[in-house]
Design a protein around this motif. Sequence first.
Motif, mmCIF file in Angstrom:
data_model
loop_
_atom_site.group_PDB
_atom_site.id
_atom_site.type_symbol
_atom_site.label_atom_id
_atom_site.label_comp_id
_atom_site.label_asym_id
_atom_site.label_seq_id
_atom_site.Cartn_x
_atom_site.Cartn_y
_atom_site.Cartn_z
ATOM 1 N N GLN A 72 0.840 -1.194 0.000
ATOM 2 C CA GLN A 72 0.000 0.000 0.000
ATOM 3 C C GLN A 72 0.879 1.249 0.000
ATOM 4 O OE1 GLN A 72 -3.515 -0.249 -0.100
ATOM 5 N NE2 GLN A 72 -2.922 -2.391 -0.458
ATOM 6 N N THR A 73 0.397 2.310 -0.624
ATOM 7 C CA THR A 73 1.163 3.559 -0.691
ATOM 8 C C THR A 73 1.323 4.174 0.696
ATOM 9 O OG1 THR A 73 0.370 3.995 -2.928
ATOM 10 C CG2 THR A 73 1.257 5.864 -1.698
ATOM 11 N N ILE A 74 2.540 4.548 1.049
ATOM 12 C CA ILE A 74 2.797 5.225 2.323
ATOM 13 C C ILE A 74 2.205 6.626 2.257
ATOM 14 C CG2 ILE A 74 4.612 6.169 3.808
ATOM 15 C CD1 ILE A 74 6.388 3.840 2.844
ATOM 16 N N THR A 75 1.419 6.969 3.253
ATOM 17 C CA THR A 75 0.752 8.272 3.264
ATOM 18 C C THR A 75 1.147 9.070 4.507
ATOM 19 O OG1 THR A 75 -1.197 7.343 4.389
ATOM 20 C CG2 THR A 75 -1.230 7.373 1.983
ATOM 21 N N GLY A 76 1.086 10.401 4.371
ATOM 22 C CA GLY A 76 1.284 11.281 5.516
ATOM 23 C C GLY A 76 2.708 11.721 5.754
ATOM 24 N N PHE A 77 3.627 11.367 4.863
ATOM 25 C CA PHE A 77 5.021 11.738 5.083
ATOM 26 C C PHE A 77 5.529 12.547 3.892
ATOM 27 C CE2 PHE A 77 4.056 8.396 8.035
ATOM 28 C CZ PHE A 77 4.663 8.829 9.196
ATOM 29 N N SER A 78 6.531 12.073 3.145
ATOM 30 C CA SER A 78 7.033 12.878 2.020
ATOM 31 C C SER A 78 5.938 13.090 0.977
ATOM 32 C CB SER A 78 8.235 12.179 1.371
ATOM 33 O OG SER A 78 9.353 12.210 2.232
ATOM 34 N N GLN A 79 5.911 14.300 0.444
ATOM 35 C CA GLN A 79 4.920 14.626 -0.570
ATOM 36 C C GLN A 79 5.453 14.363 -1.978
ATOM 37 O OE1 GLN A 79 3.178 18.512 0.130
ATOM 38 N NE2 GLN A 79 3.264 18.242 2.341
ATOM 39 N N GLU A 80 6.734 14.013 -2.083
ATOM 40 C CA GLU A 80 7.317 13.680 -3.369
ATOM 41 C C GLU A 80 7.672 12.198 -3.400
ATOM 42 O OE1 GLU A 80 10.856 15.361 -0.927
ATOM 43 O OE2 GLU A 80 8.705 15.667 -1.090
ATOM 44 N N THR A 81 7.782 11.640 -4.592
ATOM 45 C CA THR A 81 8.196 10.252 -4.732
ATOM 46 C C THR A 81 9.690 10.189 -5.017
ATOM 47 O OG1 THR A 81 7.858 10.144 -7.140
ATOM 48 C CG2 THR A 81 5.939 9.717 -5.737
ATOM 49 N N LEU A 82 10.263 9.010 -4.815
ATOM 50 C CA LEU A 82 11.685 8.833 -5.094
ATOM 51 C C LEU A 82 11.961 9.021 -6.583
ATOM 52 C CD1 LEU A 82 14.421 8.100 -3.833
ATOM 53 C CD2 LEU A 82 13.923 5.697 -4.328
ATOM 54 N N GLU A 83 11.031 8.602 -7.419
ATOM 55 C CA GLU A 83 11.189 8.758 -8.865
ATOM 56 C C GLU A 83 11.224 10.239 -9.248
ATOM 57 O OE1 GLU A 83 8.984 6.755 -7.382
ATOM 58 O OE2 GLU A 83 9.992 4.845 -7.821
ATOM 59 N N GLN A 84 10.359 11.039 -8.646
ATOM 60 C CA GLN A 84 10.351 12.477 -8.929
ATOM 61 C C GLN A 84 11.659 13.122 -8.497
ATOM 62 O OE1 GLN A 84 6.759 13.397 -6.715
ATOM 63 N NE2 GLN A 84 5.618 13.814 -8.601
ATOM 64 N N VAL A 85 12.147 12.736 -7.343
ATOM 65 C CA VAL A 85 13.401 13.282 -6.832
ATOM 66 C C VAL A 85 14.555 12.912 -7.756
ATOM 67 C CG1 VAL A 85 15.083 13.077 -4.953
ATOM 68 C CG2 VAL A 85 12.659 13.378 -4.427
ATOM 69 N N GLN A 86 14.587 11.648 -8.161
ATOM 70 C CA GLN A 86 15.660 11.200 -9.050
ATOM 71 C C GLN A 86 15.634 11.965 -10.370
ATOM 72 O OE1 GLN A 86 16.311 6.904 -9.422
ATOM 73 N NE2 GLN A 86 16.463 7.156 -11.652
#
Length: 355
Positions: A72-86
Motif C-alpha cells: 500500500q502507498t505510504i501516506t502522511g510523510f514525504s509529498q514527493e516520490t523517489l522517482e520524482q526526486v531522481q
Amino acid sequence: MTTTQQQSTPLILTQLSLHQFTIHLDKPLPVGKQRIEQRHGLILSAQACQGEEHYQAHVEISPLCGLDNLNQTITGFSQETLEQVQQQLVAALPELLLQPADALLDYSTQFASVAFGLSLLHAKLHGKLDGHLPSPRSVPLIYRAADEPLTAVSERVSGLDRNIHSVKVKVAQDTLEDEIKLIHQILAIRPDLKLRLDANRGFSLEQAIEFAACVPLTNIEYIEEPCQNPADNQTFYHAVEMPWALDESLNSSDYQFELKAGLSALIIKPMLLGSIEKLQQLIETANEHGVRCILSSSLEASLGIDALSRLAQVLTPDEIPGIDTLTAFQQDLVISSGKASCLQLDDLSLIYSVK
C-alpha cells in the motif's frame, strides 16, 4: 593558500554523481500505522575545488515514500516520490556542474528532500559539520511489532542502559486496553523513565482523552500528534493537560508556527521539511515561544543518521535527537554504525554522473 585567498576564491563543483540504494530490514519498521521492510533512497556525491584544495562529500536523499509491506502507498510523510526526486536531480546536476557550491543553495525545488539534501551537501563541502562528531546520545525507540507479545517489549525495556532516562514509545497501534497496558508495563520495569509518546494521529479525540487519563502524566514528556484531527489537540490538552507535540503537521507546505495551548515541542524531520535554512528559521521561532525543537529521523540509513546527529549538535544542542532507527537495518550505508556489512558507492547502482 591564505585565509583571505580562500574567502575570495569560490568553491567550484567539479564532479557530481547520483547512486541508488536499497537496504532490507530485519524487522518491519513503523511508518505511522504502516510498516516497511525495505528502505530505498539516493546518494548525491560531489567533488569540489577551491584553488589547489579539493573536497568531497556524500549526502543521503531518501524521501519517506513508496509502498509499505502490504504493498500500500505510504501516506502522511514525504509529498514527493523517489522517482520524482531522481528525475529532478538528474536534470539538475549538469546545471550545477562547474558552478560555485553556493549554487546548491540557490537551486529552486518544490521537493523538501532535495532542498535538504542540497543544503546539507553545501554544509558538508564547507566543513560546517566537521567539528561535530556524531552524538552518542539518542532516545531509544520502543514499539510493539505486529503479533509480538508484551513480554518481548518488556525484555527490551529491561535491557536499556541505566543511563537512559527518556524513550520514545509508539502508541495508537493496538486496542486502547493494550496501549494503556504497554505504558504501565514499561513504567513498572523502569519507573524513572520519561516517555515521549508518538500517536501519529492515531486516536480520535475521545480515545486520546481516555488513553491520557489512564497513564501517569508525571512520566510523560509529551505526546506527538495525539488526535486524528489536529484541530482537536487543544481540546485534548484542556481535558487532560498532557503536553502535545507536532510532527506530521509540519510537513504541510502551508504550515506556519502558531503557539497553541499545550504545544510543548516540534518534532523536526529534516528530510520532510526542507533546507537547513528553513529548519533554522523554524527552530528560532519556536524557541522564542518556549517550544522545544527535536530533530528526528525519517528512517534514514546510516549516512543520513550520521548527518542528523551532527546537525542536531549545531541546531538543537540542548536536545537529544530521535535517531534510534538503525537497529532493524541489515546493512550500513557509506558510514559504518558497527554492522557487519557497510555498502559503499561501488556496491550501488550509478544513476548519473557528470564531470
